[in-house]
Motif scaffolding. Structure first.
Motif, mmCIF file in Angstrom:
data_model
loop_
_atom_site.group_PDB
_atom_site.id
_atom_site.type_symbol
_atom_site.label_atom_id
_atom_site.label_comp_id
_atom_site.label_asym_id
_atom_site.label_seq_id
_atom_site.Cartn_x
_atom_site.Cartn_y
_atom_site.Cartn_z
ATOM 1 N N UNK A 1 69.758 45.314 -99.261
ATOM 2 C CA UNK A 1 69.392 44.064 -99.553
ATOM 3 C C UNK A 1 69.682 43.299 -100.774
ATOM 4 N N UNK A 2 69.224 44.138 -102.173
ATOM 5 C CA UNK A 2 69.270 43.796 -103.201
ATOM 6 C C UNK A 2 70.859 43.600 -104.059
ATOM 7 N N UNK A 3 71.246 45.352 -104.059
ATOM 8 C CA UNK A 3 72.783 44.925 -103.842
ATOM 9 C C UNK A 3 73.729 44.521 -102.865
ATOM 10 N N UNK A 4 73.459 43.765 -101.726
ATOM 11 C CA UNK A 4 74.058 42.950 -100.831
ATOM 12 C C UNK A 4 73.747 41.182 -101.793
ATOM 13 N N UNK A 5 73.397 40.813 -101.285
ATOM 14 C CA UNK A 5 72.774 39.800 -102.540
ATOM 15 C C UNK A 5 73.357 39.884 -104.275
ATOM 16 N N UNK A 6 73.794 40.956 -105.086
ATOM 17 C CA UNK A 6 74.066 40.812 -106.274
ATOM 18 C C UNK A 6 75.793 41.122 -105.705
ATOM 19 N N UNK A 7 76.424 41.548 -104.846
ATOM 20 C CA UNK A 7 77.487 41.577 -104.582
ATOM 21 C C UNK A 7 77.889 40.066 -103.377
ATOM 22 N N UNK A 8 77.161 39.519 -102.796
ATOM 23 C CA UNK A 8 77.482 37.900 -102.537
ATOM 24 C C UNK A 8 77.733 37.278 -104.125
ATOM 25 N N UNK A 9 77.133 37.583 -104.867
ATOM 26 C CA UNK A 9 76.725 36.618 -105.725
ATOM 27 C C UNK A 9 78.621 36.685 -106.735
ATOM 28 N N UNK A 10 78.271 38.614 -106.991
ATOM 29 C CA UNK A 10 79.172 38.338 -107.816
ATOM 30 C C UNK A 10 80.611 38.254 -107.007
ATOM 31 N N UNK A 11 81.271 37.833 -105.682
ATOM 32 C CA UNK A 11 81.966 37.690 -104.918
ATOM 33 C C UNK A 11 82.062 36.198 -105.474
ATOM 34 N N UNK A 12 80.372 35.248 -105.342
ATOM 35 C CA UNK A 12 80.936 33.918 -105.536
ATOM 36 C C UNK A 12 81.471 33.216 -106.889
ATOM 37 N N UNK A 13 81.241 33.828 -108.208
ATOM 38 C CA UNK A 13 81.934 33.618 -109.122
ATOM 39 C C UNK A 13 82.617 34.437 -109.220
ATOM 40 N N UNK A 14 83.559 34.741 -108.718
ATOM 41 C CA UNK A 14 84.554 35.656 -107.942
ATOM 42 C C UNK A 14 85.817 34.493 -107.682
ATOM 43 N N UNK A 15 85.342 34.598 -106.458
ATOM 44 C CA UNK A 15 86.357 33.346 -105.779
ATOM 45 C C UNK A 15 86.444 31.931 -106.682
ATOM 46 N N UNK A 16 85.511 31.570 -107.453
ATOM 47 C CA UNK A 16 85.899 30.771 -108.400
ATOM 48 C C UNK A 16 86.400 30.501 -109.896
ATOM 49 N N UNK A 17 86.295 31.916 -110.455
ATOM 50 C CA UNK A 17 86.852 32.590 -111.489
ATOM 51 C C UNK A 17 88.169 33.983 -111.983
ATOM 52 N N UNK A 18 87.712 34.223 -110.665
ATOM 53 C CA UNK A 18 88.817 35.338 -110.401
ATOM 54 C C UNK A 18 88.537 36.811 -111.045
ATOM 55 N N UNK A 19 87.715 36.874 -111.362
ATOM 56 C CA UNK A 19 86.969 37.986 -111.906
ATOM 57 C C UNK A 19 85.730 38.282 -112.675
ATOM 58 N N UNK A 20 85.245 39.133 -112.428
ATOM 59 C CA UNK A 20 83.801 38.721 -112.867
ATOM 60 C C UNK A 20 83.485 39.985 -114.573
ATOM 61 N N UNK A 21 85.280 40.135 -114.641
ATOM 62 C CA UNK A 21 85.230 41.325 -116.139
ATOM 63 C C UNK A 21 85.366 40.468 -117.079
#
Length: 157
Positions: free
Chosen positions: A87-107
């Motif tokens: 559950x923890x890892x899934x929510x972290x991945x979901x937040x990272x995906x939302x950030x990536x959708x907006x900005x293209x990367x998390x790097x």
């Protein structure tokens, strides 16, 4: 968990950055009181994640801060609790995906202008008026704070 307004917390996160906190601290400190964390402890917990972890320009500090906050909302208290960990890892991945959708990367190095991305010395940049004008981090901080707020309110479940 204490109630909060997401837009107020996003504004608070940006103000934290403008006051001199790094990207990770800016987001994490905007919500630390929700979990009744001591401010000095919260500053210490989040400081090393700035600049893409220790200014190495890896994972954006705002994304690290969202992950840290997820640990408070979705903790793994028993090391054998695979459901909680998932559950923890899934929510972290979901937040990272939302950030990536907006900005293209998390790097971090890919989010910054090339001249800033190359700067990986431990010494932070001077916080001048010019720094804030050219640095895009305020937008990343604002967006990450919104995503974190949605997660904390259970909107990403």
């Amino acid at each position: 968990m204490k109630d909060f307004d997401i837009e107020e917390r996003a504004s608070r996160a940006v103000r934290n950055f403008e006051a001199g906190y790094n990207c990770a601290q800016s987001v994490f400190l905007a919500y630390s009181d929700v979990f009744e964390l001591d401010m000095e402890l919260a500053k210490k917990m989040s400081v090393s994640f700035g600049g893409g972890v220790g200014r190495m320009r890896e994972i954006c500090g705002t994304v690290s801060a969202m992950a840290m906050l997820a640990g408070f909302k979705y903790p793994v208290l028993d090391i054998n609790d695979q459901e909680a960990r998932t559950k923890n890892y899934a929510i972290v991945q979901k937040m990272a995906d939302l950030f990536k959708e907006k900005h293209g990367t998390v790097i971090c190095r890919r989010l910054l202008p090339p001249e800033d991305a190359a700067a990986t010395t431990p010494a932070p940049s001077a916080r001048t008026k010019e720094y804030y004008q050219k640095r895009p981090c305020g937008k990343f901080i604002e967006d990450a704070a919104r995503i974190a707020g949605r997660m904390l309110k259970g909107e990403l479940d």
